[in-house]
Motif scaffolding. Structure first.
Motif, PDB file in Angstrom:
ATOM      1  N   PHE A  83       0.859  -1.184   0.000  1.00 11.34           N
ATOM      2  CA  PHE A  83       0.000   0.000   0.000  1.00 11.34           C
ATOM      3  C   PHE A  83       0.895   1.234   0.000  1.00 11.34           C
ATOM      4  N   THR A  84       0.292   2.370  -0.251  1.00  9.83           N
ATOM      5  CA  THR A  84       0.993   3.654  -0.279  1.00  9.83           C
ATOM      6  C   THR A  84       0.365   4.588   0.742  1.00  9.83           C
ATOM      7  N   ILE A  85       1.195   5.281   1.498  1.00 10.01           N
ATOM      8  CA  ILE A  85       0.729   6.291   2.446  1.00 10.01           C
ATOM      9  C   ILE A  85       1.030   7.666   1.870  1.00 10.01           C
ATOM     10  N   ASP A  86       0.025   8.516   1.825  1.00 15.75           N
ATOM     11  CA  ASP A  86       0.211   9.893   1.374  1.00 15.75           C
ATOM     12  C   ASP A  86      -0.673  10.801   2.221  1.00 15.75           C
ATOM     13  N   ALA A  87      -0.784  12.063   1.836  1.00 15.30           N
ATOM     14  CA  ALA A  87      -1.535  13.023   2.651  1.00 15.30           C
ATOM     15  C   ALA A  87      -2.995  12.626   2.808  1.00 15.30           C
ATOM     16  N   SER A  88      -3.542  11.934   1.818  1.00 13.82           N
ATOM     17  CA  SER A  88      -4.970  11.601   1.845  1.00 13.82           C
ATOM     18  C   SER A  88      -5.321  10.529   2.862  1.00 13.82           C
ATOM     19  N   ASN A  89      -4.367   9.668   3.215  1.00 13.99           N
ATOM     20  CA  ASN A  89      -4.676   8.579   4.148  1.00 13.99           C
ATOM     21  C   ASN A  89      -3.712   8.505   5.320  1.00 13.99           C
ATOM     22  N   ALA A  90      -2.909   9.553   5.520  1.00 10.55           N
ATOM     23  CA  ALA A  90      -1.891   9.524   6.575  1.00 10.55           C
ATOM     24  C   ALA A  90      -2.504   9.304   7.951  1.00 10.55           C
ATOM     25  N   ASP A  91      -3.659   9.912   8.221  1.00 10.87           N
ATOM     26  CA  ASP A  91      -4.275   9.766   9.536  1.00 10.87           C
ATOM     27  C   ASP A  91      -4.681   8.318   9.810  1.00 10.87           C
ATOM     28  N   LYS A  92      -4.996   7.573   8.775  1.00 13.11           N
ATOM     29  CA  LYS A  92      -5.359   6.162   8.929  1.00 13.11           C
ATOM     30  C   LYS A  92      -4.196   5.370   9.511  1.00 13.11           C
ATOM     31  N   TYR A  93      -2.965   5.770   9.170  1.00 12.46           N
ATOM     32  CA  TYR A  93      -1.777   5.024   9.583  1.00 12.46           C
ATOM     33  C   TYR A  93      -0.970   5.753  10.654  1.00 12.46           C
ATOM     34  N   LYS A  94      -1.554   6.771  11.298  1.00 10.19           N
ATOM     35  CA  LYS A  94      -0.757   7.627  12.181  1.00 10.19           C
ATOM     36  C   LYS A  94      -0.155   6.867  13.357  1.00 10.19           C
ATOM     37  N   ASP A  95      -0.749   5.742  13.769  1.00  9.85           N
ATOM     38  CA  ASP A  95      -0.173   4.970  14.864  1.00  9.85           C
ATOM     39  C   ASP A  95       1.121   4.286  14.469  1.00  9.85           C
ATOM     40  N   LEU A  97       3.331   5.876  12.351  1.00  6.25           N
ATOM     41  CA  LEU A  97       4.157   6.946  11.807  1.00  6.25           C
ATOM     42  C   LEU A  97       4.659   7.834  12.929  1.00  6.25           C
ATOM     43  N   SER A  98       5.837   8.413  12.740  1.00  6.15           N
ATOM     44  CA  SER A  98       6.353   9.377  13.703  1.00  6.15           C
ATOM     45  C   SER A  98       5.758  10.753  13.411  1.00  6.15           C
ATOM     46  N   ASP A  99       5.934  11.677  14.359  1.00  3.56           N
ATOM     47  CA  ASP A  99       5.470  13.051  14.145  1.00  3.56           C
ATOM     48  C   ASP A  99       6.122  13.654  12.906  1.00  3.56           C
ATOM     49  N   GLY A 100       7.403  13.387  12.732  1.00  5.27           N
ATOM     50  CA  GLY A 100       8.106  13.941  11.580  1.00  5.27           C
ATOM     51  C   GLY A 100       7.603  13.369  10.271  1.00  5.27           C
ATOM     52  N   GLN A 101       7.335  12.075  10.236  1.00  3.55           N
ATOM     53  CA  GLN A 101       6.794  11.473   9.017  1.00  3.55           C
ATOM     54  C   GLN A 101       5.444  12.071   8.672  1.00  3.55           C
ATOM     55  N   LEU A 102       4.595  12.277   9.667  1.00  4.45           N
ATOM     56  CA  LEU A 102       3.294  12.903   9.420  1.00  4.45           C
ATOM     57  C   LEU A 102       3.460  14.319   8.890  1.00  4.45           C
ATOM     58  N   ALA A 103       4.436  15.050   9.442  1.00  2.00           N
ATOM     59  CA  ALA A 103       4.671  16.420   8.980  1.00  2.00           C
ATOM     60  C   ALA A 103       5.109  16.435   7.517  1.00  2.00           C
ATOM     61  N   LEU A 104       5.940  15.506   7.098  1.00  2.00           N
ATOM     62  CA  LEU A 104       6.364  15.443   5.701  1.00  2.00           C
ATOM     63  C   LEU A 104       5.200  15.066   4.792  1.00  2.00           C
ATOM     64  N   LEU A 105       4.418  14.084   5.199  1.00  2.00           N
ATOM     65  CA  LEU A 105       3.292  13.638   4.380  1.00  2.00           C
ATOM     66  C   LEU A 105       2.268  14.748   4.172  1.00  2.00           C
ATOM     67  N   LYS A 106       2.032  15.513   5.215  1.00  2.00           N
ATOM     68  CA  LYS A 106       1.000  16.553   5.130  1.00  2.00           C
ATOM     69  C   LYS A 106       1.544  17.892   4.641  1.00  2.00           C
ATOM     70  N   GLY A 107       2.854  18.078   4.729  1.00  2.00           N
ATOM     71  CA  GLY A 107       3.411  19.390   4.400  1.00  2.00           C
ATOM     72  C   GLY A 107       4.105  19.497   3.065  1.00  2.00           C
ATOM     73  N   LYS A 108       4.420  18.361   2.428  1.00  2.00           N
ATOM     74  CA  LYS A 108       5.135  18.395   1.161  1.00  2.00           C
ATOM     75  C   LYS A 108       4.275  17.787   0.059  1.00  2.00           C
TER      76      LYS A 108
END
Length: 455
Positions: A83-95, A97-108
């Motif tokens: 599967f692929t994680i991107d900004a559209s589904n990052a919250d689904k996998y947030k457990d 992911l690190s805070d930094g990974q979430l910031a990259l997914l949502k910010g770039k």
């Protein structure tokens, strides 16, 4: 998702994370190594849903026909992403992911992580396991709670860690062989235009703790490792040299040689949050490589285990046959080249001690349970926001065998730039496993720096 540690002994030790500094596992606890635990202290068993398989010894055999010094083929090239994680589904996998990974997914824009089947490929020579078993019941920290007082080389000092400082020593002394020779590139992004001029360096490294003979640590000199770097490109910086001695229980020593001055200068300070010279203020000294230097300015809390999506088995990303332009874009490396997998990691929170100073007040660090490599790290600013995000790119060096990483990336979210360091493209790599005569120990002193600069 937080993952409970399977063994009661480890749960009991985790409860001591804020307790006494000195620690050695009991004989009964150490008996779990190689049984319920891997020889280095990871959980052998698969996770509950089977997405992380059981460890069965690693995958350390080189592909047929491969020889050390050749480009490394990807033995898992036929694997397909789950599967692929991107900004559209990052919250689904947030457990996972690190805070930094979430910031990259949502910010770039268009940043994504392609997640592949998990392969627990890390394995080591039997001597590493033997030395680790010795350390399990004898290694300990000094009374100050952060320096290493007693261990032997060629193994992990604390395979059953009781606190964050012990876990960090496992990272610092993870087995990588006794030294290496490499040519690597450092890429500094220029957002918007995608242009970069790589800094290319030859590096020689010696690691006393890699001696498989199980020698006492600290030794007489107390060195953790030594490195010598020589710039080979761009032309304006060709011939610059830096020699660094990293010590177990005192601040680093460093010497610089600049061809235009034709003299060696001792760096006044080369430690902690001082910027690495020539790295465009994108890397502090103790961010190399992922973390380096003493532990004395932080309190190290061992939070526990977590399942995290991290780079792993990144042969394709480390392909020496590719050009830098094939790998790096203006905002981040090309996403389809980086393999991510779910692995169990040790989570450590580092906060600056009362009365100490550091420009990074807090760091969260993730260490792979099978290798003690630092696979991800988040650095926070004084307001508690993620400032810098780091990830490394592990693979198996079959010639050792051991899991290693050369390359790592640092994203600075405040300035909108990133750098990728120690990348093997357009270079060469040659990990060593105690083969005498390949690296001259006399090379790592200021007098040799003067002679090298004069040539």
């Amino acid at each position: 998702m937080r993952h409970p540690v399977a063994q009661a002994a480890l749960l009991a030790l985790l409860a001591l994370a804020g307790g006494p500094a000195t620690h050695a596992a009991t004989d009964a606890q150490a008996q779990a190594l190689g049984k319920d635990l891997t020889p280095l202290g990871g959980e052998k068993a698969a996770n509950k849903d089977g997405s992380i398989p059981a460890w069965t010894g690693g995958d350390t055999k080189a592909p047929p026909g491969w020889k050390p010094g050749q480009a490394r083929p990807d033995p898992y090239a036929s694997d397909k992403p789950l599967f692929t994680i991107d900004a559209s589904n990052a919250d689904k996998y947030k457990d996972k992911l690190s805070d930094g990974q979430l910031a990259l997914l949502k910010g770039k824009k268009d940043y994504r992580m392609e997640v592949y089947p998990t392969r627990r490929t890390c394995g080591y020579p039997e001597a590493v396991y033997t030395n680790t078993r010795k350390n399990a019941t004898t290694a300990k920290l000094a009374a100050n709670g952060y320096d290493l007082e007693k261990a032997v080389s060629g193994g992990i000092p604390f395979p059953i860690p009781a606190n964050g400082a012990e876990a960090m020593w496992n990272y610092k002394l993870r087995w990588l062989g006794e030294g290496r020779i490499e040519r690597y590139s450092t890429v500094f992004s220029q957002p918007g235009d995608g242009k970069f001029v790589p800094l290319v360096q030859d590096q020689w490294t010696v690691t006393p703790g890699g001696d498989l003979g199980g020698k006492p640590i600290p030794d007489g000199e107390g060195a953790e490792y030594k490195l010598l770097n020589e710039v080979v490109a761009p032309a304006a910086r060709t011939g610059e040299l830096i020699l660094v001695h990293y010590f177990l229980a005192k601040d680093n020593d460093a010497w610089l040689y600049f061809p235009g001055q034709r003299r060696v200068r001792r760096a006044p300070t080369f430690s902690y949050d001082n910027p690495v010279p020539g790295y465009e203020n994108l890397l502090a000294v103790d961010q190399y490589p992922m973390f380096g230097g003493r532990l004395d300015r932080y309190d190290w809390k061992l939070v526990g285990k977590q399942e995290l999506v991290v780079p792993y088995n990144t042969f394709r990303f480390n392909d020496q046959g590719k050009k830098l332009a094939d790998i790096f874009g203006p905002e981040y490396p090309k996403r389809d080249l980086i393999r991510y997998e779910a692995h169990r990691v040790w989570k450590i929170e580092a906060t600056v001690k009362a009365g100490q100073r550091h420009q990074f007040p807090k760091r969260t660090i993730y260490l792979d349970e099978d290798s003690w490599m630092m696979v991800a790290a988040d650095i926070y600013d004084a307001q508690g926001k993620v400032w810098r995000v780091q990830e490394s790119y592990p693979y198996v060096a079959w010639e050792l065998p051991a899991c290693v990483y050369q390359g790592y990336t640092v994203y600075d979210l405040n300035v909108g730039r990133y750098m990728a360091d120690n990348m093997p493209q357009e270079g060469k790599t040659d990990w060593l496993a105690g083969r005498e005569g390949r690296i001259d120990a006399n090379k790592f002193n200021p007098d040799e720096l003067r002679r090298a600069g004069a040539r």
